[in-house]
Scaffold this motif. Sequence first.
Motif, PDB file in Angstrom:
ATOM      1  N   LEU A   1       0.863  -0.099  -8.131  1.00 49.02           N
ATOM      2  CA  LEU A   1       1.713  -1.286  -7.089  1.00 49.02           C
ATOM      3  C   LEU A   1       2.109  -2.442  -6.933  1.00 49.02           C
ATOM      4  O   LEU A   1       2.788  -2.786  -6.504  1.00 49.02           O
ATOM      5  N   ARG A   2       0.980  -3.350  -7.875  1.00 49.25           N
ATOM      6  CA  ARG A   2       1.430  -4.091  -7.618  1.00 49.25           C
ATOM      7  C   ARG A   2       2.836  -4.885  -8.853  1.00 49.25           C
ATOM      8  O   ARG A   2       3.384  -5.713  -8.365  1.00 49.25           O
ATOM      9  N   ALA A   3       3.083  -4.220  -9.665  1.00 48.69           N
ATOM     10  CA  ALA A   3       4.237  -3.591 -10.328  1.00 48.69           C
ATOM     11  C   ALA A   3       5.186  -3.686  -9.862  1.00 48.69           C
ATOM     12  O   ALA A   3       6.253  -4.394  -9.770  1.00 48.69           O
ATOM     13  N   LEU A   4       5.016  -2.967  -8.667  1.00 49.45           N
ATOM     14  CA  LEU A   4       6.200  -2.601  -7.714  1.00 49.45           C
ATOM     15  C   LEU A   4       6.517  -3.740  -6.700  1.00 49.45           C
ATOM     16  O   LEU A   4       7.274  -3.435  -5.658  1.00 49.45           O
ATOM     17  N   GLU A   5       5.404  -5.001  -6.772  1.00 53.76           N
ATOM     18  CA  GLU A   5       5.815  -4.907  -5.665  1.00 53.76           C
ATOM     19  C   GLU A   5       5.234  -4.696  -4.334  1.00 53.76           C
ATOM     20  O   GLU A   5       6.164  -5.642  -3.435  1.00 53.76           O
ATOM     21  N   ILE A   6       4.532  -4.632  -4.463  1.00 54.29           N
ATOM     22  CA  ILE A   6       3.485  -4.118  -2.631  1.00 54.29           C
ATOM     23  C   ILE A   6       2.138  -3.643  -2.835  1.00 54.29           C
ATOM     24  O   ILE A   6       1.360  -4.301  -3.651  1.00 54.29           O
ATOM     25  N   ASP A   7       1.711  -5.369  -1.880  1.00 51.23           N
ATOM     26  CA  ASP A   7       0.708  -5.003  -1.879  1.00 51.23           C
ATOM     27  C   ASP A   7      -0.545  -4.265  -1.206  1.00 51.23           C
ATOM     28  O   ASP A   7       0.086  -4.071  -0.276  1.00 51.23           O
TER      29      ASP A   7
ATOM     30  N   ILE B   1      -0.564  -1.913   2.436  1.00 46.20           N
ATOM     31  CA  ILE B   1      -0.985  -0.782   2.408  1.00 46.20           C
ATOM     32  C   ILE B   1      -1.160  -0.390   3.494  1.00 46.20           C
ATOM     33  O   ILE B   1      -1.806   0.776   4.738  1.00 46.20           O
ATOM     34  N   TRP B   2      -2.828  -0.886   3.713  1.00 44.41           N
ATOM     35  CA  TRP B   2      -4.348  -0.829   3.931  1.00 44.41           C
ATOM     36  C   TRP B   2      -3.981  -0.899   5.649  1.00 44.41           C
ATOM     37  O   TRP B   2      -3.956   0.116   6.456  1.00 44.41           O
ATOM     38  N   SER B   3      -2.767  -2.139   6.044  1.00 41.55           N
ATOM     39  CA  SER B   3      -2.079  -2.629   7.294  1.00 41.55           C
ATOM     40  C   SER B   3      -1.536  -1.311   8.077  1.00 41.55           C
ATOM     41  O   SER B   3      -2.249  -0.881   9.221  1.00 41.55           O
ATOM     42  N   GLU B   4      -0.838  -0.647   6.939  1.00 40.32           N
ATOM     43  CA  GLU B   4       0.119  -0.066   7.242  1.00 40.32           C
ATOM     44  C   GLU B   4      -0.623   1.563   7.366  1.00 40.32           C
ATOM     45  O   GLU B   4       0.110   2.211   8.372  1.00 40.32           O
ATOM     46  N   ILE B   5      -1.777   1.974   6.916  1.00 40.73           N
ATOM     47  CA  ILE B   5      -2.754   2.806   7.098  1.00 40.73           C
ATOM     48  C   ILE B   5      -3.131   3.012   8.278  1.00 40.73           C
ATOM     49  O   ILE B   5      -3.035   4.378   9.660  1.00 40.73           O
ATOM     50  N   VAL B   6      -3.680   2.010   9.198  1.00 38.21           N
ATOM     51  CA  VAL B   6      -4.209   1.659   9.771  1.00 38.21           C
ATOM     52  C   VAL B   6      -3.698   1.484  11.422  1.00 38.21           C
ATOM     53  O   VAL B   6      -3.698   2.032  12.831  1.00 38.21           O
TER      54      VAL B   6
ATOM     55  N   LEU C   1       0.818  11.349  -4.000  1.00 36.91           N
ATOM     56  CA  LEU C   1       1.164  10.962  -2.663  1.00 36.91           C
ATOM     57  C   LEU C   1       2.395  10.554  -2.700  1.00 36.91           C
ATOM     58  O   LEU C   1       2.571  10.431  -1.630  1.00 36.91           O
ATOM     59  N   ILE C   2       2.847   9.760  -3.959  1.00 35.01           N
ATOM     60  CA  ILE C   2       4.799   9.942  -3.670  1.00 35.01           C
ATOM     61  C   ILE C   2       5.450  10.771  -3.317  1.00 35.01           C
ATOM     62  O   ILE C   2       6.671  10.498  -2.438  1.00 35.01           O
ATOM     63  N   THR C   3       5.176  11.231  -4.635  1.00 29.65           N
ATOM     64  CA  THR C   3       5.917  12.844  -4.059  1.00 29.65           C
ATOM     65  C   THR C   3       6.000  13.985  -3.412  1.00 29.65           C
ATOM     66  O   THR C   3       7.082  14.025  -2.564  1.00 29.65           O
TER      67      THR C   3
ATOM     68  N   LEU D   1       4.356   5.131   1.406  1.00 30.32           N
ATOM     69  CA  LEU D   1       4.689   4.252   0.491  1.00 30.32           C
ATOM     70  C   LEU D   1       5.429   4.395   0.167  1.00 30.32           C
ATOM     71  O   LEU D   1       6.271   3.229  -0.558  1.00 30.32           O
ATOM     72  N   ARG D   2       7.006   5.325   0.297  1.00 31.82           N
ATOM     73  CA  ARG D   2       7.871   4.769   0.184  1.00 31.82           C
ATOM     74  C   ARG D   2       9.119   3.950   1.348  1.00 31.82           C
ATOM     75  O   ARG D   2       9.611   3.494   0.563  1.00 31.82           O
ATOM     76  N   SER D   3       8.041   4.072   2.393  1.00 32.72           N
ATOM     77  CA  SER D   3       9.137   2.794   3.398  1.00 32.72           C
ATOM     78  C   SER D   3       8.916   1.669   2.915  1.00 32.72           C
ATOM     79  O   SER D   3       9.058   0.790   3.078  1.00 32.72           O
ATOM     80  N   LEU D   4       7.346   1.247   1.862  1.00 31.56           N
ATOM     81  CA  LEU D   4       6.998   0.349   0.867  1.00 31.56           C
ATOM     82  C   LEU D   4       8.120  -0.304  -0.278  1.00 31.56           C
ATOM     83  O   LEU D   4       8.215  -1.173  -0.604  1.00 31.56           O
ATOM     84  N   GLY D   5       8.446   0.490  -0.538  1.00 34.86           N
ATOM     85  CA  GLY D   5       9.466   0.548  -1.922  1.00 34.86           C
ATOM     86  C   GLY D   5       8.853   1.276  -2.906  1.00 34.86           C
ATOM     87  O   GLY D   5       9.480   1.149  -4.299  1.00 34.86           O
ATOM     88  N   ALA D   6       8.285   2.421  -2.856  1.00 45.88           N
ATOM     89  CA  ALA D   6       7.535   3.116  -4.212  1.00 45.88           C
ATOM     90  C   ALA D   6       8.654   4.040  -4.085  1.00 45.88           C
ATOM     91  O   ALA D   6       8.794   5.126  -4.011  1.00 45.88           O
TER      92      ALA D   6
END
Length: 247
Positions: free
Chosen positions: A105-111, A115-120, A169-171, A181-186
């Motif tokens: 996730l970090r390599a994909l530049e996704i913090d 993700i936690w914030s989006e889940i909540v 989960l991404i798929t 995940l996809r909305s954040l660029g995964a």
Amino acid sequence: MPKINVYVPDELAEAVKEAGVPVSAVCQRALEQAVRRVTAIRETAATRSDIAATVAGLDHFTQRARGAIKLAHEQARSAGAAGIGTEHLLGGLLAEGGNLALQVLRALEIDPDRIWSEIVRTTGDGGPVQDDPALRFGAHAAAALELAVTEATALGHNYVGCEHLLLGLITEPDGTAGHILRSLGAEQRLARRAVSAALAGYVHLRAQVAQPAPPAAESAPAALAAAIREELRPLVQRLERLEERLT
């Protein structure tokens, strides 16, 4: 005997021919293994058993992956959920804290904090804690676990780790985790490439453990994330060129 067509890249097909690999036998063994594991997940998802028995039945999952699933169960109970959803599996990956999926996730530049914030934000605060400790996997979560198995099989791995669960989960198309995940660029292709790069980088870093690091050396997680991004650079550039042509 029924016939199933298997398509592979030209380079791989030539290498298989040159090496004389028995394609049918290899494919049959891989398919048999995948079928057994997917069937085990389906039986587990359909059985209302305690979480310890559920996790024990996933013996081909790594210790960290099983730990993430236990944490997902705890989060589902704390949220008062009727079952374990993909958002809980994703939360379990984050809560486990030391797995390779986080480096991907970090390599994909996704913090992970984002993700936690989006889940909540997506799921809310939830209801009262579930008294029943034997929560089932929801349909989307069970599908994500099955996809994790197929992703591991496609990569030629005989285990299912947190990185494969992340790919599942991404798929998985309909669950909350996939949407986040996809909305954040995964993106699926980048994520798969990142997992391969992460595993290669992890092996390289382990080989360097005995060597003293220079004073200004990066920490292992940062170095691994940087190595993954470097491996992904050609694919990202190729995707950008394709997007430019389409606009």
